[in-house]
Design an enzyme around this catalytic site. Structure first.
Site, mmCIF file in Angstrom:
data_model
loop_
_atom_site.group_PDB
_atom_site.id
_atom_site.type_symbol
_atom_site.label_atom_id
_atom_site.label_comp_id
_atom_site.label_asym_id
_atom_site.label_seq_id
_atom_site.Cartn_x
_atom_site.Cartn_y
_atom_site.Cartn_z
ATOM 1 N N GLU A 130 -72.658 9.553 -0.748
ATOM 2 C CA GLU A 130 -72.065 8.873 0.337
ATOM 3 C C GLU A 130 -70.536 9.407 0.484
ATOM 4 O O GLU A 130 -69.681 8.586 0.609
ATOM 5 C CB GLU A 130 -72.169 7.493 0.432
ATOM 6 C CG GLU A 130 -73.616 6.909 0.479
ATOM 7 C CD GLU A 130 -74.517 7.612 1.731
ATOM 8 O OE1 GLU A 130 -73.783 7.715 2.832
ATOM 9 O OE2 GLU A 130 -75.736 7.768 1.535
ATOM 10 N N VAL A 131 -70.234 10.477 0.034
ATOM 11 C CA VAL A 131 -68.752 11.003 0.113
ATOM 12 C C VAL A 131 -68.552 12.046 1.060
ATOM 13 O O VAL A 131 -67.082 12.530 1.407
ATOM 14 C CB VAL A 131 -68.368 11.685 -1.335
ATOM 15 C CG1 VAL A 131 -68.362 10.614 -2.347
ATOM 16 C CG2 VAL A 131 -69.122 12.875 -1.592
ATOM 17 N N LYS A 191 -81.025 23.178 0.715
ATOM 18 C CA LYS A 191 -80.765 21.871 0.106
ATOM 19 C C LYS A 191 -81.859 21.852 -1.071
ATOM 20 O O LYS A 191 -82.790 22.158 -0.902
ATOM 21 C CB LYS A 191 -81.240 20.812 1.140
ATOM 22 C CG LYS A 191 -81.463 19.405 0.644
ATOM 23 C CD LYS A 191 -80.003 18.955 0.196
ATOM 24 C CE LYS A 191 -80.070 17.432 0.004
ATOM 25 N NZ LYS A 191 -78.731 16.935 -0.329
ATOM 26 N N THR A 209 -84.246 13.825 -0.890
ATOM 27 C CA THR A 209 -84.860 12.238 -1.168
ATOM 28 C C THR A 209 -84.706 11.493 -0.363
ATOM 29 O O THR A 209 -83.658 11.460 0.403
ATOM 30 C CB THR A 209 -84.470 11.773 -2.843
ATOM 31 O OG1 THR A 209 -82.992 11.612 -2.621
ATOM 32 C CG2 THR A 209 -84.480 13.111 -3.832
ATOM 33 N N GLY A 244 -76.199 20.145 -3.102
ATOM 34 C CA GLY A 244 -76.874 19.583 -4.118
ATOM 35 C C GLY A 244 -77.349 17.891 -3.718
ATOM 36 O O GLY A 244 -77.256 17.512 -2.525
#
Length: 238
Positions: free
Chosen positions: A12-13, A37, A41, A110
Site C-alpha cells: 500500500e505504498v 506482475k 494475490t 513485485g
C-alpha cells in the site's frame, strides 16, 4: 534499460500506480512497454489484477501476469494454501527476458516489498532482479517510518550488487505534515540514490486520459518525465 524492476518498501505504498506512471511516461516518449506482475494475490479470477490496472491507466502497454492466488497473502503462503504451483525467481526472469525481446521497456512489478517470498525455497523479487541484472526502482511512502524501510531496502539491494535506480514517493498529499516535508531531503540520503518522482495522492483515481497526460509531470527525466526534484524540494521542504 530494457528491464526495470519496481518494488515497494511495503504494501500500500503506491507501487502499482507508480508502475502505471512509469509506463505512461515511457509510452508518451515513444517506447513500447510491457508490464509483468510476478505474482498476483487476493484477486478473484474474474477481477482485474495490478497488471491490468496499469494497462487501464497507462494505455497501450502489454499486460502479463505469471500467477494468481485467491488469498491476500505473501505469494509463497498464498500458493501453499491454495495448493497451487508457486512462482520462482527463474520464472520471473525468463518471462521478463522474453518480453524484452519484443518491447523497448519491461516493467516487473513485485508483490509487497523486496524480500516477500515467492516460493518455499525463499525466492524473492531481489533474486529475480539479480538473474536479470536489472536496475530496481523503489516506491516509498511519504510519512513517518519511511526512512527506515527505504534504507533497509536500499541496503539489501547494495548487498546483492543490484543497482538502485532511485526512489519515487508513491503518494504525496495536498497538505503534507512536517515528517513528510523533511523526508523529501532525507529519503535520497538514506537510499543513496536520487529522488525520481512524487505522485499526488489519489492519482490512480484519475480518468485514464488525465492520468496519461499528467504522469510525465510526476517523474524525473530519468523516467521519461519532466518533474524537477529541486523545484519540488524548494516548494515542499521545510
Amino acid at each position: 534499460m530494457p528491464v526495470l524492476v519496481i518494488t515497494g518498501t511495503g504494501t500500500e505504498v503506491g507501487k502499482t500506480v507508480t508502475t502505471a506512471a512509469v509506463a505512461a511516461s515511457a509510452v508518451a516518449a515513444g517506447r513500447s512497454v510491457a508490464v509483468l506482475k510476478a505474482a498476483q494475490t487476493g484477486v478473484r479470477p474474474d477481477e482485474a489484477g495490478d497488471a491490468q490496472e496499469v494497462a487501464r491507466l497507462a494505455g497501450a502497454v502489454t499486460a502479463a501476469e505469471l500467477a494468481r492466488y485467491p488469498e491476500p497473502l505473501a505469494p509463497a503462503t498464498a500458493a501453499r494454501r491454495a495448493g497451487m504451483t508457486p512462482v520462482r525467481p527463474q520464472d520471473v526472469a525468463e518471462a521478463a527476458a522474453k518480453l524484452a525481446t519484443e518491447h523497448d521497456l519491461v516493467l516487473v512489478e513485485g508483490a509487497g516489498g523486496l524480500l516477500v517470498r515467492f516460493d518455499q525455497a525463499g525466492g524473492t523479487l531481489a533474486d529475480a532482479a539479480q538473474l536479470l541484472r536489472a536496475p530496481v526502482l523503489v516506491v516509498a511512502s511519504a510519512g513517518l517510518g519511511t526512512l527506515n524501510t527505504t534504507e533497509l531496502t536500499s541496503r539489501e539491494l547494495r548487498s546483492r550488487g543490484l543497482e538502485l535506480l532511485g526512489v519515487v514517493i508513491g503518494g504525496w498529499p495536498d497538505s503534507p505534515d512536517l515528517a513528510m516535508r523533511c523526508n523529501i531531503t532525507d529519503l535520497s540520503e538514506v537510499a543513496g540514490a536520487p529522488l525520481l518522482g512524487a505522485l499526488p495522492m489519489g492519482a490512480g483515481s484519475l480518468a485514464p486520459t488525465d492520468f496519461r497526460a499528467k504522469a510525465p509531470g510526476w517523474l524525473a527525466p530519468r523516467l521519461d518525465g519532466t518533474w524537477d526534484p529541486e523545484a519540488f524540494r524548494e516548494r515542499e521542504a521545510p
